[in-house]
Design a protein around this motif. Structure first.
Motif, PDB file in Angstrom:
ATOM      1  N   ALA A 135       6.640  -8.338  14.479  1.00  0.00           N
ATOM      2  CA  ALA A 135       5.424  -9.114  14.711  1.00  0.00           C
ATOM      3  C   ALA A 135       4.471  -8.002  15.234  1.00  0.00           C
ATOM      4  O   ALA A 135       3.339  -8.161  14.683  1.00  0.00           O
ATOM      5  N   ILE A 136       4.803  -7.194  15.988  1.00  0.00           N
ATOM      6  CA  ILE A 136       3.736  -6.184  16.628  1.00  0.00           C
ATOM      7  C   ILE A 136       3.195  -5.479  15.328  1.00  0.00           C
ATOM      8  O   ILE A 136       2.012  -5.006  15.290  1.00  0.00           O
ATOM      9  N   GLU A 137       4.178  -4.767  14.519  1.00  0.00           N
ATOM     10  CA  GLU A 137       3.669  -4.039  13.444  1.00  0.00           C
ATOM     11  C   GLU A 137       2.902  -4.725  12.337  1.00  0.00           C
ATOM     12  O   GLU A 137       1.887  -4.190  11.979  1.00  0.00           O
ATOM     13  N   SER A 138       3.260  -6.089  12.225  1.00  0.00           N
ATOM     14  CA  SER A 138       2.242  -6.751  11.223  1.00  0.00           C
ATOM     15  C   SER A 138       0.870  -6.808  12.098  1.00  0.00           C
ATOM     16  O   SER A 138      -0.156  -6.895  11.174  1.00  0.00           O
ATOM     17  N   LEU A 139       0.693  -7.084  13.098  1.00  0.00           N
ATOM     18  CA  LEU A 139      -0.366  -7.247  13.818  1.00  0.00           C
ATOM     19  C   LEU A 139      -1.186  -5.862  13.498  1.00  0.00           C
ATOM     20  O   LEU A 139      -2.092  -5.727  13.502  1.00  0.00           O
ATOM     21  N   ALA A 140      -0.609  -4.662  13.877  1.00  0.00           N
ATOM     22  CA  ALA A 140      -1.229  -3.373  14.034  1.00  0.00           C
ATOM     23  C   ALA A 140      -1.591  -3.209  12.417  1.00  0.00           C
ATOM     24  O   ALA A 140      -2.871  -2.883  12.263  1.00  0.00           O
ATOM     25  N   GLU A 141      -0.812  -3.334  11.604  1.00  0.00           N
ATOM     26  CA  GLU A 141      -0.889  -3.107  10.374  1.00  0.00           C
ATOM     27  C   GLU A 141      -2.244  -3.778   9.711  1.00  0.00           C
ATOM     28  O   GLU A 141      -3.240  -3.249   8.727  1.00  0.00           O
ATOM     29  N   LEU A 227       1.068   6.331   3.368  1.00  0.00           N
ATOM     30  CA  LEU A 227      -0.158   6.949   3.059  1.00  0.00           C
ATOM     31  C   LEU A 227      -1.220   6.293   4.503  1.00  0.00           C
ATOM     32  O   LEU A 227      -2.210   6.645   4.821  1.00  0.00           O
ATOM     33  N   ASN A 228      -0.941   4.796   4.427  1.00  0.00           N
ATOM     34  CA  ASN A 228      -1.931   4.026   5.312  1.00  0.00           C
ATOM     35  C   ASN A 228      -1.548   3.325   6.309  1.00  0.00           C
ATOM     36  O   ASN A 228      -1.734   3.379   7.423  1.00  0.00           O
ATOM     37  N   SER A 229      -0.419   2.317   6.184  1.00  0.00           N
ATOM     38  CA  SER A 229       0.100   1.381   6.950  1.00  0.00           C
ATOM     39  C   SER A 229       0.710   1.781   8.263  1.00  0.00           C
ATOM     40  O   SER A 229       0.654   1.069   9.158  1.00  0.00           O
ATOM     41  N   ASP A 230       1.265   3.032   8.215  1.00  0.00           N
ATOM     42  CA  ASP A 230       1.864   3.336   9.428  1.00  0.00           C
ATOM     43  C   ASP A 230       0.902   3.881  10.557  1.00  0.00           C
ATOM     44  O   ASP A 230       1.388   4.262  11.750  1.00  0.00           O
ATOM     45  N   LYS A 231      -0.238   4.342  10.028  1.00  0.00           N
ATOM     46  CA  LYS A 231      -1.268   4.968  11.124  1.00  0.00           C
ATOM     47  C   LYS A 231      -1.708   4.074  12.326  1.00  0.00           C
ATOM     48  O   LYS A 231      -1.561   4.441  13.346  1.00  0.00           O
ATOM     49  N   PRO A 232      -2.230   2.749  12.094  1.00  0.00           N
ATOM     50  CA  PRO A 232      -2.463   1.758  13.073  1.00  0.00           C
ATOM     51  C   PRO A 232      -1.142   1.445  13.779  1.00  0.00           C
ATOM     52  O   PRO A 232      -1.277   1.204  14.989  1.00  0.00           O
ATOM     53  N   ILE A 233       0.187   1.547  13.237  1.00  0.00           N
ATOM     54  CA  ILE A 233       1.338   1.039  13.654  1.00  0.00           C
ATOM     55  C   ILE A 233       1.713   2.326  14.711  1.00  0.00           C
ATOM     56  O   ILE A 233       2.076   1.762  15.974  1.00  0.00           O
ATOM     57  N   SER A 234       1.221   3.537  14.583  1.00  0.00           N
ATOM     58  CA  SER A 234       1.688   4.566  15.291  1.00  0.00           C
ATOM     59  C   SER A 234       0.825   4.525  16.689  1.00  0.00           C
ATOM     60  O   SER A 234       1.065   4.722  17.896  1.00  0.00           O
ATOM     61  N   LEU A 244       8.463   1.006  17.685  1.00  0.00           N
ATOM     62  CA  LEU A 244       8.282   0.226  16.358  1.00  0.00           C
ATOM     63  C   LEU A 244       8.967   0.593  15.388  1.00  0.00           C
ATOM     64  O   LEU A 244       8.694   2.051  14.812  1.00  0.00           O
ATOM     65  N   GLU A 245       9.753   0.047  14.745  1.00  0.00           N
ATOM     66  CA  GLU A 245      10.819   0.424  13.584  1.00  0.00           C
ATOM     67  C   GLU A 245      10.880  -0.583  12.495  1.00  0.00           C
ATOM     68  O   GLU A 245      11.073  -1.615  12.722  1.00  0.00           O
ATOM     69  N   LYS A 246      10.790  -0.071  11.317  1.00  0.00           N
ATOM     70  CA  LYS A 246      11.242  -0.738   9.954  1.00  0.00           C
ATOM     71  C   LYS A 246      12.302   0.411   9.352  1.00  0.00           C
ATOM     72  O   LYS A 246      12.013   1.319   9.157  1.00  0.00           O
TER      73      LYS A 246
END
Length: 292
Positions: A135-141, A227-234, A244-246
């Motif tokens: 849920a938190i990853e989705s919000l960040a991405e 390339l992109n989506s993990d940046k705001p998650i980090s 936070l883990e997939k």
């Protein structure tokens, strides 16, 4: 100042009324249009699939461009109102927050249901911590996809940029998968979405810096999984201090995420959104002095 007026009213619309009805939502139109091509095209070979997918994607993008130009041919006030409506349809501030808030459930099966609505991964066997993480990853991405990127392209290219971005992002969400059906048919859409999100994803990270600059930069340097989506998650992981883990894709270290961390993430989300809106407002005002 007309661009600024359109932006202000579009944001007010979003925060008060939320999303337009499904049958009147341009994003839904884009999705249904690419869905038509997807259903009717029978996969043949990698080369033909790529050409067909590229043609279908470009057709949707042209439709988005044409729609963004429509206000130019209408009476001034009708044009202004339609521009507000179309810009609003390109971003989703309140809706994103609400969808993530819905995942805060004590009953794990209830939470599983709501998390499945906002992520593409299989959640059927995820434990509580991984559901919270998803849920938190989705919000960040989606801060990038739903808020930062569309307003970034509105700031640079006006309504054309915002709607074309929304079309491309919708294409990626519909056909941008690395599986047998979409590997070649969706490749053009996926790569174009990567390109358009490259700068906005990194802007999103910068918006987290006021919370904990040292740790955000430290975690940003570790974000080399995508390339992109993990940046705001980090960045979200760094600020919250949680992992936070997939599984099999990425992991950022920290304490185990709890339900309360979803609430904390939402509070951070609203601050980040406020920072970005303030920046876009000021930029539009500055632009108005140079562009007549």
């Amino acid at each position: 100042m007309e661009h600024l007026g359109i932006l202000i009213l579009a944001i007010i619309w979003d925060l008060t009324l939320g999303e337009p009805p499904v049958f009147l939502h341009p994003t839904v139109w884009f999705g249904r249009l690419i869905g038509f091509f997807d259903r009717d095209y029978k996969r043949r070979s990698p080369a033909l699939d790529f050409v067909a997918g590229t043609f279908a994607s470009l057709f949707v993008i042209v439709v988005a461009f044409a729609l963004s130009r429509l206000p130019e041919f209408l009476h001034r006030w009708i044009s202004f109102a339609l521009s507000v409506y179309l810009l609003k349809s390109s971003f989703a501030i309140k809706s994103l927050a609400q969808h993530v808030k819905n995942t805060i459930r004590e009953d794990i099966e209830e939470q599983r249901k709501y998390v499945s609505w906002i992520v593409s991964r299989d959640v059927s066997k995820l434990d509580r911590a991984h559901l919270n993480s998803a849920a938190i990853e989705s919000l960040a991405e989606n801060m990038t996809d739903s808020v930062v990127a569309p307003l970034f392209y509105y700031l640079i290219f006006g309504l054309n940029g915002a709607l074309i971005y929304r079309a491309v992002n919708t294409l990626d969400a519909m056909i941008g998968y690395r599986n047998e059906r979409y590997l070649y048919f969706g490749k053009f859409a996926a790569r174009l979405d990567d390109l358009l999100n490259f700068i906005p994803a990194r802007i999103t990270v910068l918006l987290f810096l006021p919370f904990n600059p040292g740790k955000v930069i430290e975690y940003w340097k570790k974000a080399k999984f995508k390339l992109n989506s993990d940046k705001p998650i980090s960045a979200m992981s760094a600020v919250l201090g949680i992992w936070l883990e997939k599984k099999g894709v990425y992991r950022f270290e920290g304490k185990e995420p709890a339900l309360e961390d979803i609430r904390r993430a939402l509070r951070i989300y609203w601050v980040v959104v406020g920072e970005w809106i303030a920046f876009v407002f000021v930029s539009e005002i500055v632009k108005s002095f140079f562009v007549q």
